[in-house]
Design a protein around this motif. Structure first.
Motif, short mmCIF file in Angstrom:
data_model
loop_
_atom_site.label_atom_id
_atom_site.label_comp_id
_atom_site.label_asym_id
_atom_site.label_seq_id
_atom_site.Cartn_x
_atom_site.Cartn_y
_atom_site.Cartn_z
N ARG A 341 0.86 -1.17 0.00
CA ARG A 341 0.00 0.00 0.00
C ARG A 341 0.91 1.23 0.00
NH1 ARG A 341 -5.32 1.27 1.13
NH2 ARG A 341 -5.67 3.38 1.95
N VAL A 342 0.88 1.97 -1.09
CA VAL A 342 1.71 3.17 -1.24
C VAL A 342 0.77 4.36 -1.37
CG1 VAL A 342 3.40 4.35 -2.70
CG2 VAL A 342 3.58 1.88 -2.32
N VAL A 343 0.79 5.26 -0.40
CA VAL A 343 -0.16 6.37 -0.33
C VAL A 343 0.60 7.67 -0.01
CG1 VAL A 343 -2.19 7.30 0.83
CG2 VAL A 343 -1.99 4.83 0.47
N ASN A 344 0.28 8.74 -0.76
CA ASN A 344 0.89 10.05 -0.51
C ASN A 344 2.41 9.91 -0.47
OD1 ASN A 344 1.05 12.82 0.08
ND2 ASN A 344 1.00 12.44 2.30
N ALA A 345 2.96 9.35 -1.53
CA ALA A 345 4.39 9.03 -1.54
C ALA A 345 5.02 9.38 -2.88
CB ALA A 345 4.59 7.55 -1.24
N ILE A 346 6.34 9.49 -2.86
CA ILE A 346 7.15 9.64 -4.07
C ILE A 346 8.19 8.54 -4.06
CG2 ILE A 346 8.72 11.13 -5.36
CD1 ILE A 346 7.47 13.52 -3.87
N LEU A 347 8.22 7.75 -5.12
CA LEU A 347 9.24 6.73 -5.27
C LEU A 347 10.21 7.18 -6.35
CD1 LEU A 347 7.21 3.37 -5.20
CD2 LEU A 347 8.19 4.67 -3.29
N GLU A 349 13.59 7.09 -8.99
CA GLU A 349 13.88 6.21 -10.13
C GLU A 349 14.47 4.89 -9.64
OE1 GLU A 349 15.58 7.88 -13.64
OE2 GLU A 349 15.02 9.93 -13.10
N ARG A 350 13.89 3.82 -10.11
CA ARG A 350 14.32 2.44 -9.81
C ARG A 350 14.17 2.08 -8.33
NH1 ARG A 350 17.63 5.15 -12.75
NH2 ARG A 350 18.92 5.58 -10.92
N ALA A 351 13.44 2.89 -7.56
CA ALA A 351 13.18 2.53 -6.17
C ALA A 351 12.27 1.30 -6.11
CB ALA A 351 12.52 3.70 -5.43
N LYS A 352 12.37 0.56 -5.03
CA LYS A 352 11.61 -0.69 -4.91
C LYS A 352 10.96 -0.78 -3.54
CE LYS A 352 12.12 -5.73 -5.31
NZ LYS A 352 13.07 -6.84 -5.56
N VAL A 353 9.67 -1.15 -3.52
CA VAL A 353 8.96 -1.42 -2.28
C VAL A 353 8.73 -2.93 -2.23
CG1 VAL A 353 6.89 -0.98 -0.91
CG2 VAL A 353 7.84 0.83 -2.35
N GLU A 354 9.30 -3.57 -1.22
CA GLU A 354 9.21 -5.03 -1.11
C GLU A 354 7.79 -5.48 -0.78
OE1 GLU A 354 11.47 -6.91 -2.03
OE2 GLU A 354 13.48 -6.30 -1.43
N LYS A 355 7.55 -6.78 -0.87
CA LYS A 355 6.22 -7.35 -0.68
C LYS A 355 5.63 -6.99 0.68
CE LYS A 355 6.53 -11.50 -3.60
NZ LYS A 355 6.45 -12.97 -3.61
N ASN A 356 4.31 -6.72 0.64
CA ASN A 356 3.51 -6.53 1.85
C ASN A 356 4.00 -5.38 2.74
OD1 ASN A 356 1.90 -8.86 1.19
ND2 ASN A 356 3.60 -10.13 1.93
N VAL A 357 4.48 -4.33 2.12
CA VAL A 357 4.96 -3.15 2.84
C VAL A 357 4.00 -1.99 2.62
CG1 VAL A 357 6.77 -1.40 2.96
CG2 VAL A 357 7.40 -3.82 2.78
N ASP A 358 3.65 -1.29 3.69
CA ASP A 358 2.90 -0.04 3.59
C ASP A 358 3.88 1.12 3.62
OD1 ASP A 358 0.65 -1.57 3.63
OD2 ASP A 358 -0.01 -0.99 5.63
N PHE A 359 3.75 2.04 2.65
CA PHE A 359 4.67 3.17 2.56
C PHE A 359 3.88 4.44 2.35
CE2 PHE A 359 7.80 5.82 0.16
CZ PHE A 359 8.75 5.94 1.17
N GLY A 360 3.97 5.37 3.30
CA GLY A 360 3.25 6.63 3.21
C GLY A 360 1.89 6.59 3.86
N SER A 361 1.35 7.80 4.12
CA SER A 361 0.06 7.91 4.79
C SER A 361 -0.57 9.25 4.43
CB SER A 361 0.23 7.80 6.31
OG SER A 361 -0.94 8.20 6.98
N LYS A 362 -1.90 9.27 4.35
CA LYS A 362 -2.60 10.53 4.10
C LYS A 362 -2.51 11.48 5.27
CE LYS A 362 -6.07 8.87 0.80
NZ LYS A 362 -7.53 8.75 0.50
N ASP A 363 -2.19 10.96 6.45
CA ASP A 363 -2.17 11.76 7.66
C ASP A 363 -0.77 12.28 8.01
OD1 ASP A 363 -4.91 11.26 8.02
OD2 ASP A 363 -4.46 9.34 8.99
N ALA A 364 0.19 12.11 7.09
CA ALA A 364 1.57 12.55 7.36
C ALA A 364 2.11 13.29 6.13
CB ALA A 364 2.43 11.34 7.69
N ASP A 365 3.29 13.88 6.29
CA ASP A 365 3.95 14.51 5.15
C ASP A 365 4.25 13.46 4.08
OD1 ASP A 365 3.92 16.92 6.47
OD2 ASP A 365 5.97 16.75 7.23
N THR A 366 4.44 13.92 2.87
CA THR A 366 4.71 13.02 1.76
C THR A 366 5.94 12.16 2.05
OG1 THR A 366 3.78 14.61 0.20
CG2 THR A 366 5.19 12.88 -0.71
N ALA A 367 5.77 10.85 1.92
CA ALA A 367 6.89 9.92 2.11
C ALA A 367 7.74 9.89 0.84
CB ALA A 367 6.37 8.53 2.44
#
Length: 380
Positions: A341-347, A349-367
């Protein structure tokens, strides 16, 4: 505008330190933006649309990607034999060599390029702003006023005025006062950092400034105030349209989001003044049978197997099954594996989010994950 009537000097050496991880390895003008562009595309495209075909690009901080991306300038129709794009990094002379020490110094070190082309006017641009402008209109305004220098301006919210050079003018647009980043501004009319100089005056002024040991060799701090004090004819050109300086993570994310929707704040689809880019040919994007895409920009080469909403998806991105991407910007080659789950985030170039990871939140600054970063469990 004839080919050599006006020459452009495009300042593209900035680090963009407030963009943090996105500029750790590349200059700010080379940062990917809007799915298929890099920030410098906007200034180069404006030059091409305005018929300015002689453009010097002044680079410095981590310039390799920028140099290879610009190449011959063919992508922007700026590869003509007479003129075209010239890359102008710092160089050594018989008396030594030095990094560019300020915006004006960068141009001073390349006065030979200006004199070789012998234009009537010199357009000074920043390579890290997002806007669409016909510089012909600004030049005609410059001529009409018989100006020595014309500065493109636009009103900004009062609370943002201390971030800019602020001007006061008379009813005929002549500049009466200029203050660089005032703590207590008396106007909200801001300089956009876009200037048209009479070429002879620019060369003379920069040579004088280079001899001043107390100067910071900066257009806003030194050159403009000196010309104003000398009684030169300084005028404004009021710009009305979309203009953003994406100098922070928040503004970078917000401006990408402004490209979305049925009536976006900035229209990438305007064919009269297109924004061009030097893109690598890739196959069409693929959307899997269980995937969904809603209110997104999606570039070629992507494989979307999950749900993507209100996001900007750049070339070659992979979004795995059972994954949600929302309100996010994924730069070229980013990869989000299954069950994320990637929300309110910037990834980056070539960045990778591994399996079953939550990254970012609507209630926080941009990840933010920088270029080539790998986000694993516990690093969200």
């Amino acid at each position: 505008m004839s080919k050599k009537e006006c020459l452009a000097m495009l300042l593209a050496g900035g680090q963009g330190s407030r963009l943090k991880a996105l500029t750790s390895e590349v200059a700010k003008p080379a940062v990917s933006f809007g799915g298929k562009f890099r920030i410098i595309d906007f200034a180069l495209s404006n030059c091409a649309s305005s018929g300015i075909t002689t453009v010097g690009v002044l680079t410095q901080y981590r310039p390799y990607l920028l140099h290879s991306y610009i190449g011959s300038g063919e992508a922007w129709n700026l590869d003509g034999r007479s003129g075209g794009v010239s890359i102008l990094p710092p160089f050594a002379t018989q008396s030594g060599g030095a990094w560019y020490e300020g915006t004006a110094d960068a141009v001073t070190q390349n006065l030979g390029y200006i004199e070789q082309n012998d234009p009537d006017y010199v357009l000074i641009l920043s390579g890290d702003q997002l806007y669409r402008m016909n510089y012909n209109d600004m030049l005609e305004n410059h001529k009409r006023h018989n100006a020595d220098l014309t500065i493109a301006v636009m009103p900004v919210p009062w609370e943002e005025a201390p971030r800019f050079g602020i001007l006061t003018t008379d009813d005929d647009e002549r500049i009466l006062k200029f203050t660089e980043k005032p703590a207590h501004p008396d106007s909200n009319l801001a300089s956009m950092g876009i200037y048209i100089f009479n070429a002879d005056l620019l060369v003379e002024t920069l040579r004088e400034d280079a001899k001043d040991p107390n100067s910071e060799h900066d257009f806003g701090k030194n050159i403009i105030p000196k010309l104003l004090d000398a009684g030169k004819r300084l005028y404004t050109y009021r710009f009305e349209g979309f203009w953003r300086d994406v100098g922070t993570i928040a503004s970078y994310h917000e401006t990408n989001m402004e490209l979305l929707g049925s009536e976006p704040a900035f229209d990438l689809y305007d064919q009269e003044s297109p924004i061009m880019s030097n893109t690598v040919p890739m196959p069409p994007h693929y959307v899997g049978p269980d995937a969904s895409i809603d209110d997104c920009l999606v570039d070629n080469g992507c494989r979307i197997l999950g749900q993507v909403r209100h996001s900007v998806i750049s070339a070659g991105v992979y979004v795995g099954p059972h994954t949600i991407v929302e309100d996010s910007v994924l730069l070229p080659g980013a990869r989000v594996e299954e069950g994320c789950r990637v929300v309110n985030a910037i990834l980056g170039e070539r960045a990778k989010v591994e399996k079953n990871v939550d990254f970012g939140s609507k209630d926080a600054d941009t990840a933010v994950a920088g270029n080539d970063a790998v986000i694993t469990k516990g690093e969200e």
